[in-house]
Design an enzyme around this catalytic site. Sequence first.
Site, PDB file in Angstrom:
ATOM      1  N   GLU A   1       0.848  -1.197   0.000  1.00 26.36           N
ATOM      2  CA  GLU A   1       0.000   0.000   0.000  1.00 26.36           C
ATOM      3  C   GLU A   1       0.888   1.254   0.000  1.00 26.36           C
ATOM      4  OE1 GLU A   1      -3.703   0.183   0.318  1.00 26.36           O
ATOM      5  OE2 GLU A   1      -3.247   2.270  -0.201  1.00 26.36           O
TER       6      GLU A   1
ATOM      7  N   HIS B   1      -2.459  22.139  33.030  1.00 24.28           N
ATOM      8  CA  HIS B   1      -1.981  20.813  32.598  1.00 24.28           C
ATOM      9  C   HIS B   1      -0.612  20.532  33.202  1.00 24.28           C
ATOM     10  CE1 HIS B   1      -4.659  19.902  28.984  1.00 24.28           C
ATOM     11  NE2 HIS B   1      -5.168  20.975  29.560  1.00 24.28           N
TER      12      HIS B   1
HETATM   13  C1  LIG Z   1      -7.531  -0.885  -3.893  1.00 21.53           C
HETATM   14  C2  LIG Z   1      -6.173  -1.389  -4.180  1.00 21.53           C
HETATM   15  O1  LIG Z   1      -5.251  -0.738  -3.777  1.00 21.53           O
HETATM   16  S1  LIG Z   1      -5.985  -2.840  -4.997  1.00 21.53           S
HETATM   17  C3  LIG Z   1      -4.289  -3.005  -5.302  1.00 21.53           C
HETATM   18  C4  LIG Z   1      -3.787  -2.030  -6.280  1.00 21.53           C
HETATM   19  N1  LIG Z   1      -2.490  -2.468  -6.670  1.00 21.53           N
HETATM   20  C5  LIG Z   1      -2.076  -2.417  -7.900  1.00 21.53           C
HETATM   21  O2  LIG Z   1      -2.741  -1.927  -8.806  1.00 21.53           O
HETATM   22  C6  LIG Z   1      -0.710  -3.017  -8.132  1.00 21.53           C
HETATM   23  C7  LIG Z   1       0.025  -2.290  -9.201  1.00 21.53           C
HETATM   24  N2  LIG Z   1      -0.630  -2.485 -10.443  1.00 21.53           N
HETATM   25  C8  LIG Z   1       0.006  -2.813 -11.579  1.00 21.53           C
HETATM   26  O3  LIG Z   1       1.217  -2.921 -11.617  1.00 21.53           O
HETATM   27  C9  LIG Z   1      -0.839  -3.023 -12.767  1.00 21.53           C
HETATM   28  O4  LIG Z   1      -2.076  -2.386 -12.599  1.00 21.53           O
HETATM   29  C10 LIG Z   1      -1.077  -4.551 -13.035  1.00 21.53           C
HETATM   30  C11 LIG Z   1       0.255  -5.202 -13.325  1.00 21.53           C
HETATM   31  C12 LIG Z   1      -1.693  -5.236 -11.801  1.00 21.53           C
HETATM   32  C13 LIG Z   1      -2.023  -4.693 -14.192  1.00 21.53           C
HETATM   33  O5  LIG Z   1      -1.538  -3.879 -15.213  1.00 21.53           O
HETATM   34  P1  LIG Z   1      -2.248  -3.803 -16.664  1.00 21.53           P
HETATM   35  O6  LIG Z   1      -2.346  -5.153 -17.204  1.00 21.53           O
HETATM   36  O7  LIG Z   1      -1.481  -2.777 -17.413  1.00 21.53           O
HETATM   37  O8  LIG Z   1      -3.753  -3.331 -16.368  1.00 21.53           O
HETATM   38  P2  LIG Z   1      -4.313  -1.982 -15.799  1.00 21.53           P
HETATM   39  O9  LIG Z   1      -3.535  -1.611 -14.617  1.00 21.53           O
HETATM   40  O10 LIG Z   1      -4.446  -0.941 -16.850  1.00 21.53           O
HETATM   41  O11 LIG Z   1      -5.797  -2.406 -15.382  1.00 21.53           O
HETATM   42  C14 LIG Z   1      -6.037  -3.333 -14.369  1.00 21.53           C
HETATM   43  C15 LIG Z   1      -6.483  -4.654 -14.971  1.00 21.53           C
HETATM   44  O12 LIG Z   1      -6.688  -5.573 -13.909  1.00 21.53           O
HETATM   45  C16 LIG Z   1      -8.059  -6.059 -13.979  1.00 21.53           C
HETATM   46  N3  LIG Z   1      -8.453  -6.375 -12.635  1.00 21.53           N
HETATM   47  C17 LIG Z   1      -8.625  -5.539 -11.613  1.00 21.53           C
HETATM   48  N4  LIG Z   1      -8.897  -6.235 -10.536  1.00 21.53           N
HETATM   49  C18 LIG Z   1      -8.882  -7.525 -10.865  1.00 21.53           C
HETATM   50  C19 LIG Z   1      -9.062  -8.714 -10.159  1.00 21.53           C
HETATM   51  N5  LIG Z   1      -9.267  -8.698  -8.856  1.00 21.53           N
HETATM   52  N6  LIG Z   1      -8.978  -9.880 -10.818  1.00 21.53           N
HETATM   53  C20 LIG Z   1      -8.699  -9.901 -12.109  1.00 21.53           C
HETATM   54  N7  LIG Z   1      -8.496  -8.788 -12.845  1.00 21.53           N
HETATM   55  C21 LIG Z   1      -8.588  -7.637 -12.216  1.00 21.53           C
HETATM   56  C22 LIG Z   1      -8.783  -4.921 -14.644  1.00 21.53           C
HETATM   57  O13 LIG Z   1      -9.980  -5.356 -15.221  1.00 21.53           O
HETATM   58  C23 LIG Z   1      -7.782  -4.514 -15.720  1.00 21.53           C
HETATM   59  O14 LIG Z   1      -7.829  -5.510 -16.721  1.00 21.53           O
HETATM   60  P3  LIG Z   1      -7.749  -5.156 -18.303  1.00 21.53           P
HETATM   61  O15 LIG Z   1      -6.291  -5.071 -18.585  1.00 21.53           O
HETATM   62  O16 LIG Z   1      -8.403  -6.311 -18.931  1.00 21.53           O
HETATM   63  O17 LIG Z   1      -8.449  -3.870 -18.485  1.00 21.53           O
HETATM   64  O1  LIG Z   2      -6.532  -6.401  -0.142  1.00 26.45           O
HETATM   65  C1  LIG Z   2      -7.177  -5.703   0.621  1.00 26.45           C
HETATM   66  O2  LIG Z   2      -7.791  -6.157   1.570  1.00 26.45           O
HETATM   67  C2  LIG Z   2      -7.209  -4.228   0.431  1.00 26.45           C
HETATM   68  C3  LIG Z   2      -6.846  -3.746  -0.910  1.00 26.45           C
HETATM   69  C4  LIG Z   2      -6.713  -2.278  -0.889  1.00 26.45           C
HETATM   70  O3  LIG Z   2      -5.633  -1.729  -0.844  1.00 26.45           O
HETATM   71  C5  LIG Z   2      -7.933  -1.490  -0.745  1.00 26.45           C
HETATM   72  O4  LIG Z   2      -9.029  -2.014  -0.980  1.00 26.45           O
HETATM   73  O5  LIG Z   2      -7.808  -0.298  -0.400  1.00 26.45           O
HETATM   74 ZN   LIG Z   3      -5.758   0.156   0.254  1.00 28.56          ZN
END
Ligand SMILES: CC(=O)SCCNC(=O)CCNC(=O)[C@H](O)C(C)(C)COP(=O)(O)OP(=O)(O)OC[C@H]1O[C@@H](n2cnc3c(N)ncnc32)[C@H](O)[C@@H]1OP(=O)(O)O
Ligand SMILES: O=C(O)CCC(=O)C(=O)O
Ligand SMILES: [Zn+2]
Length: 401
Positions: free
Chosen positions: A44, A313
């Site tokens: 995070e 205080h």
């Molecule tokens: C709330 C949160 O904080 S959740 C955690 C967030 N963390 C992150 O995002 C980690 C860092 N992310 C990344 O490095 C990138 O987003 C990656 C590697 C995960 C994916 O990258 P990309 O393939 O370029 O996709 P992008 O980021 O544009 O979009 C997210 C993709 O994940 C998909 N997706 C999102 N959540 C999920 C899930 N739980 N299960 C499957 N697919 C999911 C979306 O539909 C989208 O797919 P698409 O490529 O078919 O449109």
């Molecule tokens: O995996 C989780 O429980 C939290 C993911 C996340 O960072 C969020 O939903 O803000």
């Molecule tokens: Zn979070």
Amino acid sequence: MCGNEESTGTAPSQRAPPATPYQAVQDYISNVNSYKIIESTLREGEQFANSFFDTETKVKIAKALDSFGVDYIELTNPCSSEQSFQDCKTISNLGLKAKILTHVRCHMGDAKRAVEAGVDGVDLVIGTSQYLREYSHGKSMEVIQKTALEVISYLQSQNVEIRFSSEDSFRSDLVDILSLYKAVDRAGVHRVGIADTVGGATPRMTYDVVRTLRGVVGCDIECHFHDDTGCSVAGATHVDTSVLGIGERNGITPLGAFMARMVVTAPEYTKSKYNLKELKALETLVADAVEINIPFNNPVTGFCAFTHKAGIHAKAILANPSTYEILDPEIFGLSRYVSINSRITGWNAVRSRAEQLGLSMTDEQVKEVTAKIKQMADIRPLAIDDTDSILRSFHLELQQS
Ligand SMILES: CC(=O)SCCNC(=O)CCNC(=O)[C@H](O)C(C)(C)COP(=O)(O)OP(=O)(O)OC[C@H]1O[C@@H](n2cnc3c(N)ncnc32)[C@H](O)[C@@H]1OP(=O)(O)O
Ligand SMILES: O=C(O)CCC(=O)C(=O)O
Ligand SMILES: [Zn+2]
């Protein structure tokens, strides 16, 4: 001076110190003596606007978190980049006491990459609110459940710890997520997680959801709270934190604030388990790495967290610190500071400072010099050096007269 010239009370130094000046605020309802920390600074926290962690910094932070005593260290999805994958491997191979987790989409490709990275556990996540189902991944609840059970079964075959969580839990349909959690619990996950992804939940909503979920699953329950509306310090059996709360937008539960809360709620468990004296160094390490300052009002380590200023205080604090402190700074290796530099300073505080400086004065003399300090403090802000010089020169004049 006005008001209390005649009611001096008993001097603090004449009273026996209470045996246990700090008393816990007892929470008889909750079972708070076995929580665990899932520390997410390296996941995070990497989503914080300013964060760039090179491998060396990640390793330093992971070791510092381990030394602090956190139970789990959560790392960024190894699918994010080649370096993310390598860093997962490196940290998994450090031989730390904390279990190493990575946080991935509930998706077979991500799960396989997580296993390749050699982590101890995998935190699976998928959005379940209408918003995320429609605008993020487009999957129905049926598809989510089917995929979840396949991914869980694969991870079980790889002997890693499994957590399953819904994103945006508080804006998800409760019946939907409860039946999903029931299914993954039956499938044998170690934990389910609920996340207030947008930071909109209230303490009451959190209580209701956790309580209801507790009636549905037997596994542990993890909580992840964002601080968009300032309500992020809460938890169930496992609590997600990051150092200084860094994370997406304005972040999640700060480790330090959570420790402050828990040292009051579950003092023995918290003090015996976590190296609280390392908190300040840990926060400084991360603050430097992401180029921010520790906020002035940060729980425990903000520069004024243990500064007492108003005369009323200060008097009571000098007599018994628990009067105006719920936390003992010593637990965190810190000390309190009683200010005597302002127009709201009282003579009891000044007497204490004079004693520290070895300047012997009668109470009347202390009151006189306090009036001088107040006079100066009405004109300009004073530093400790200024008030010390006022005290010293007043004392010198007394000796010469
Ligand atoms: C709330 C949160 O904080 S959740 C955690 C967030 N963390 C992150 O995002 C980690 C860092 N992310 C990344 O490095 C990138 O987003 C990656 C590697 C995960 C994916 O990258 P990309 O393939 O370029 O996709 P992008 O980021 O544009 O979009 C997210 C993709 O994940 C998909 N997706 C999102 N959540 C999920 C899930 N739980 N299960 C499957 N697919 C999911 C979306 O539909 C989208 O797919 P698409 O490529 O078919 O449109
Ligand atoms: O995996 C989780 O429980 C939290 C993911 C996340 O960072 C969020 O939903 O803000
Ligand atoms: Zn979070």
